[in-house]
Design a protein around this motif. Structure first.
Motif, PDB file in Angstrom:
ATOM      1  N   MET A 165      26.406  -8.896 -82.720  1.00 14.98           N
ATOM      2  CA  MET A 165      27.499  -7.997 -82.431  1.00 14.98           C
ATOM      3  C   MET A 165      28.597  -8.263 -83.458  1.00 14.98           C
ATOM      4  SD  MET A 165      29.272  -7.214 -78.744  1.00 14.98           S
ATOM      5  CE  MET A 165      27.734  -6.631 -78.073  1.00 14.98           C
ATOM      6  N   PHE A 166      29.421  -7.265 -83.689  1.00 14.92           N
ATOM      7  CA  PHE A 166      30.463  -7.363 -84.707  1.00 14.92           C
ATOM      8  C   PHE A 166      31.801  -6.854 -84.174  1.00 14.92           C
ATOM      9  CE2 PHE A 166      26.446  -6.861 -86.830  1.00 14.92           C
ATOM     10  CZ  PHE A 166      26.496  -7.760 -87.883  1.00 14.92           C
ATOM     11  N   VAL A 167      32.847  -7.523 -84.601  1.00 15.05           N
ATOM     12  CA  VAL A 167      34.201  -7.022 -84.434  1.00 15.05           C
ATOM     13  C   VAL A 167      34.651  -6.595 -85.827  1.00 15.05           C
ATOM     14  CG1 VAL A 167      36.582  -7.551 -83.820  1.00 15.05           C
ATOM     15  CG2 VAL A 167      34.695  -8.546 -82.494  1.00 15.05           C
ATOM     16  N   LEU A 168      34.997  -5.330 -85.963  1.00  9.94           N
ATOM     17  CA  LEU A 168      35.468  -4.787 -87.234  1.00  9.94           C
ATOM     18  C   LEU A 168      36.970  -4.556 -87.095  1.00  9.94           C
ATOM     19  CD1 LEU A 168      32.672  -2.093 -87.693  1.00  9.94           C
ATOM     20  CD2 LEU A 168      32.623  -4.502 -88.370  1.00  9.94           C
ATOM     21  N   GLU A 169      37.745  -5.318 -87.835  1.00 10.81           N
ATOM     22  CA  GLU A 169      39.199  -5.187 -87.752  1.00 10.81           C
ATOM     23  C   GLU A 169      39.706  -4.460 -88.987  1.00 10.81           C
ATOM     24  OE1 GLU A 169      43.310  -7.735 -87.196  1.00 10.81           O
ATOM     25  OE2 GLU A 169      41.414  -8.809 -87.417  1.00 10.81           O
ATOM     26  N   VAL A 170      40.380  -3.343 -88.748  1.00 12.32           N
ATOM     27  CA  VAL A 170      40.948  -2.508 -89.802  1.00 12.32           C
ATOM     28  C   VAL A 170      42.421  -2.867 -89.947  1.00 12.32           C
ATOM     29  CG1 VAL A 170      41.419  -0.133 -90.516  1.00 12.32           C
ATOM     30  CG2 VAL A 170      39.388  -0.633 -89.137  1.00 12.32           C
ATOM     31  N   THR A 171      42.858  -3.078 -91.190  1.00 15.20           N
ATOM     32  CA  THR A 171      44.277  -3.307 -91.468  1.00 15.20           C
ATOM     33  C   THR A 171      44.704  -2.326 -92.547  1.00 15.20           C
ATOM     34  OG1 THR A 171      44.069  -5.649 -90.928  1.00 15.20           O
ATOM     35  CG2 THR A 171      46.009  -4.995 -92.200  1.00 15.20           C
ATOM     36  N   TYR A 172      45.703  -1.516 -92.225  1.00 13.80           N
ATOM     37  CA  TYR A 172      46.205  -0.555 -93.204  1.00 13.80           C
ATOM     38  C   TYR A 172      46.906  -1.294 -94.339  1.00 13.80           C
ATOM     39  CZ  TYR A 172      45.481   2.761 -89.370  1.00 13.80           C
ATOM     40  OH  TYR A 172      44.945   3.492 -88.345  1.00 13.80           O
ATOM     41  N   THR A 173      46.702  -0.810 -95.552  1.00 17.82           N
ATOM     42  CA  THR A 173      47.299  -1.410 -96.742  1.00 17.82           C
ATOM     43  C   THR A 173      48.347  -0.512 -97.372  1.00 17.82           C
ATOM     44  OG1 THR A 173      45.488  -0.525 -98.081  1.00 17.82           O
ATOM     45  CG2 THR A 173      45.241  -2.790 -97.242  1.00 17.82           C
ATOM     46  N   PHE A 209      28.458   1.975 -82.651  1.00 16.99           N
ATOM     47  CA  PHE A 209      29.790   1.636 -82.153  1.00 16.99           C
ATOM     48  C   PHE A 209      29.812   1.705 -80.627  1.00 16.99           C
ATOM     49  CE2 PHE A 209      32.234   3.068 -86.220  1.00 16.99           C
ATOM     50  CZ  PHE A 209      31.683   2.005 -86.912  1.00 16.99           C
ATOM     51  N   LEU A 210      30.453   0.700 -80.023  1.00 17.96           N
ATOM     52  CA  LEU A 210      30.577   0.631 -78.564  1.00 17.96           C
ATOM     53  C   LEU A 210      31.989   0.946 -78.091  1.00 17.96           C
ATOM     54  CD1 LEU A 210      28.622  -2.674 -77.837  1.00 17.96           C
ATOM     55  CD2 LEU A 210      27.773  -0.325 -77.791  1.00 17.96           C
ATOM     56  N   ALA A 211      32.992   0.588 -78.872  1.00 20.84           N
ATOM     57  CA  ALA A 211      34.392   0.813 -78.503  1.00 20.84           C
ATOM     58  C   ALA A 211      35.234   0.757 -79.768  1.00 20.84           C
ATOM     59  CB  ALA A 211      34.869  -0.249 -77.514  1.00 20.84           C
ATOM     60  N   SER A 212      36.364   1.458 -79.745  1.00 20.83           N
ATOM     61  CA  SER A 212      37.277   1.416 -80.886  1.00 20.83           C
ATOM     62  C   SER A 212      38.647   1.880 -80.441  1.00 20.83           C
ATOM     63  CB  SER A 212      36.764   2.302 -82.033  1.00 20.83           C
ATOM     64  OG  SER A 212      36.691   3.664 -81.623  1.00 20.83           O
ATOM     65  N   GLY A 213      39.640   1.552 -81.242  1.00 19.42           N
ATOM     66  CA  GLY A 213      40.996   2.009 -80.949  1.00 19.42           C
ATOM     67  C   GLY A 213      42.010   1.431 -81.910  1.00 19.42           C
ATOM     68  N   ARG A 214      43.206   1.980 -81.823  1.00 24.59           N
ATOM     69  CA  ARG A 214      44.324   1.537 -82.656  1.00 24.59           C
ATOM     70  C   ARG A 214      44.853   0.197 -82.185  1.00 24.59           C
ATOM     71  NH1 ARG A 214      48.130   6.976 -82.910  1.00 24.59           N
ATOM     72  NH2 ARG A 214      46.723   8.173 -84.263  1.00 24.59           N
ATOM     73  N   LYS A 215      45.342  -0.588 -83.135  1.00 24.62           N
ATOM     74  CA  LYS A 215      46.066  -1.803 -82.784  1.00 24.62           C
ATOM     75  C   LYS A 215      47.496  -1.410 -82.409  1.00 24.62           C
ATOM     76  CE  LYS A 215      45.003  -4.115 -86.653  1.00 24.62           C
ATOM     77  NZ  LYS A 215      45.003  -5.248 -87.606  1.00 24.62           N
ATOM     78  N   ASN A 216      48.125  -2.272 -81.655  1.00 31.66           N
ATOM     79  CA  ASN A 216      49.514  -2.055 -81.270  1.00 31.66           C
ATOM     80  C   ASN A 216      50.303  -3.283 -81.684  1.00 31.66           C
ATOM     81  OD1 ASN A 216      51.836  -1.118 -80.115  1.00 31.66           O
ATOM     82  ND2 ASN A 216      51.217  -1.514 -78.012  1.00 31.66           N
TER      83      ASN A 216
END
Length: 99
Positions: free
Chosen positions: A1-9, A35-42
């Motif tokens: 399983m993977f956690v994909l963390e997106v960070t805007y640059t 993909f199982l779940a996704s969403g914006r960071k806060n």
């Protein structure tokens, strides 16, 4: 399983024009069962995706096709883990530790 963390640059003003294409890319990966779940960071400085399947190289290839990546607006951090415990709804994704 993977956690994909997106960070805007870049500022959100440069991210938002790519949002519709990014959502279509997400939808395709949900449809394929990756993909199982996704969403914006806060606060909204990126997002998080929970993904399954394949190996790290395959996940890197998939992430490279994200319109946010091809548009040059984010970086990805890919974390692979072994999901030895899950909620009942995710039981089919449980994994055994390597022997």
């Amino acid at each position: 399983m993977f956690v994909l963390e997106v960070t805007y640059t870049v500022p959100l003003e440069q991210v938002d024009p790519l949002l519709a294409a990014h959502v279509s890319w997400l939808d395709a990966s949900y449809d394929s069962g990756v993909f199982l779940a996704s969403g914006r960071k806060n606060p909204r400085d990126g997002g998080v995706i929970l993904a399954v399947g394949g190996d790290r190289a395959e996940m890197e290839r998939l992430v490279a096709t994200d319109p946010f990546v091809t548009g040059g607006v984010c970086d990805y951090r890919i974390t692979e883990f072994t999901a030895t415990k899950t909620a009942p709804a995710l039981a089919s994704y449980r994994e055994e530790l390597p022997g």
